[in-house]
Structures are given as C-alpha cells and as structure tokens.
Design a protein around this motif. Structure first.
Motif, PDB file in Angstrom:
ATOM      1  N   ASP A  14       0.846  -1.186   0.000  1.00  0.00           N
ATOM      2  CA  ASP A  14       0.000   0.000   0.000  1.00  0.00           C
ATOM      3  C   ASP A  14       0.887   1.243   0.000  1.00  0.00           C
ATOM      4  OD1 ASP A  14      -1.502   2.220   1.756  1.00  0.00           O
ATOM      5  OD2 ASP A  14      -2.974   0.999   0.713  1.00  0.00           O
ATOM      6  N   TRP A  16       0.415   4.162   1.035  1.00  0.00           N
ATOM      7  CA  TRP A  16       0.234   5.084   2.157  1.00  0.00           C
ATOM      8  C   TRP A  16       0.781   4.546   3.466  1.00  0.00           C
ATOM      9  CZ3 TRP A  16      -0.861   9.773   0.695  1.00  0.00           C
ATOM     10  CH2 TRP A  16      -1.477   9.947  -0.545  1.00  0.00           C
ATOM     11  N   PRO A  25       4.136   8.340  -0.029  1.00  0.00           N
ATOM     12  CA  PRO A  25       3.434   9.558   0.354  1.00  0.00           C
ATOM     13  C   PRO A  25       3.101   9.510   1.835  1.00  0.00           C
ATOM     14  CG  PRO A  25       2.350   8.447  -1.481  1.00  0.00           C
ATOM     15  CD  PRO A  25       3.410   7.542  -0.985  1.00  0.00           C
ATOM     16  N   LYS A  26       3.052  10.654   2.458  1.00  0.00           N
ATOM     17  CA  LYS A  26       2.756  10.702   3.883  1.00  0.00           C
ATOM     18  C   LYS A  26       1.302  11.102   4.101  1.00  0.00           C
ATOM     19  CE  LYS A  26       5.454  13.189   6.291  1.00  0.00           C
ATOM     20  NZ  LYS A  26       6.395  14.138   6.853  1.00  0.00           N
ATOM     21  N   LEU A  27       0.730  10.550   5.152  1.00  0.00           N
ATOM     22  CA  LEU A  27      -0.569  11.011   5.608  1.00  0.00           C
ATOM     23  C   LEU A  27      -0.293  12.162   6.568  1.00  0.00           C
ATOM     24  CD1 LEU A  27      -2.360   7.614   6.249  1.00  0.00           C
ATOM     25  CD2 LEU A  27      -2.810   9.238   4.421  1.00  0.00           C
ATOM     26  N   GLY A  44      -2.589  13.034   1.219  1.00  0.00           N
ATOM     27  CA  GLY A  44      -3.429  12.298   2.147  1.00  0.00           C
ATOM     28  C   GLY A  44      -3.426  12.987   3.496  1.00  0.00           C
TER      29      GLY A  44
END
Length: 163
Positions: A14, A16, A25-27, A44
């Motif tokens: 995944d 995320w 990618p960072k939340l 995100g």
C-alpha cells in the motif's frame, strides 16, 4: 503486524503505509495538510476524532485518502466524520479506518463509507484474511455505502394504533 484490508482482501505494498515504497506519500495531520493544500498536489490526511472535517471541504478534490483515527474501540466519532465526508461534503476518495479497528466494527464502517482498514489486532486480521465478516442482515438507518435499497422505509419505525 499491521495489514491494510479492503473488501478485495489484504492489500500488498500500500503506498500510504510507511516502508511500503522507497519514498511513500505521507498522511499529513490536519494542520499540516491545510498548509500543503495550497500546493495543488494530491495528498493524504489523517484526522483525529476531535478534528473538524469541514475544514477540508475546499480541498477534497485533491485529497487522495482520508484516514480517520479510532483511538479506542468505544470512540465512535470516526463514524460521524465518515458520514460527514461522504454524505454532506461529497468526498469520493479513499476513506481509511486506522487505530483500534476490530472485527465487530468493520461491517458498520463499510456502511458509513470506509474503503480500507489498517488493522493490527491479530484475531481480526485472521478473520478478514478469510473474508469472514460478522453478518448484519437488517438495518434501521440509511447508509453511505452502495448497498441495494430494500423496498419501503427500513429506517422508519411505525406505530400500530388500535382503533
């Protein structure tokens, strides 16, 4: 062990989840996400139970995923946040439950519009990996999921009056 589960099963790699790719990618927390929203790039966001989801409304078209946090089993504010995002704000991106996600909650989370679940509870992971969800046949309220409507008003109770 943490897994991401959707109705299609366990998700491998995944994007995320930390460590899933070389530079995932960072939340972002709400305050940081609101600053990043000015960049016009997809991102995100992870929301805590007390965060106001309405602050995201101007940027919902650029938010790829919203993760709603369930810090404990008995904290249901994430359900309300999910309904606000789906029904009132019209968010169509991925909605993820994170934190304390247990098997009994998953069918109700699906009804309120969640797409994916970050699960750490081993018995829950075992049941989800076999797609063995607890069944709920009848519902008394409308939902955000795309379940087929039953005839009549399943959420409205009527009183029978004797003449």
């Amino acid at each position: 062990m943490t897994v991401i589960w959707t109705q299609n099963g366990i998700v491998e790699n995944d994007p995320w989840v930390s460590g899933a790719a070389e530079d995932p990618p960072k939340l972002l927390p709400l305050a940081e996400a609101l600053e990043h929203a000015q960049d016009n790039a997809a991102f995100g966001v992870v929301l805590q139970p007390a965060d106001d989801v309405r602050k995201l409304e101007p940027f919902l078209d650029r938010i790829a995923i919203v993760a709603l946090t369930f810090p404990v089993f008995s904290d249901g504010r994430g359900f309300s946040q999910a309904m606000l995002l789906r029904q009132r704000l019209g968010y169509t991106g991925e909605l993820r439950a994170v934190g304390t996600v247990l098997l009994d909650q998953v069918p109700l989370m699906l009804r309120t519009g969640f797409d994916s679940f970050e699960v750490e509870h081993v018995p829950t992971i075992e049941r989800l990996s076999k797609n063995r969800l607890p069944g709920i046949d009848l519902h008394y309220q409308p939902a955000a999921d795309k379940a087929e409507a039953t005839p009549g008003y399943s959420w409205r109770r009527t009183a029978i009056l004797n003449g």
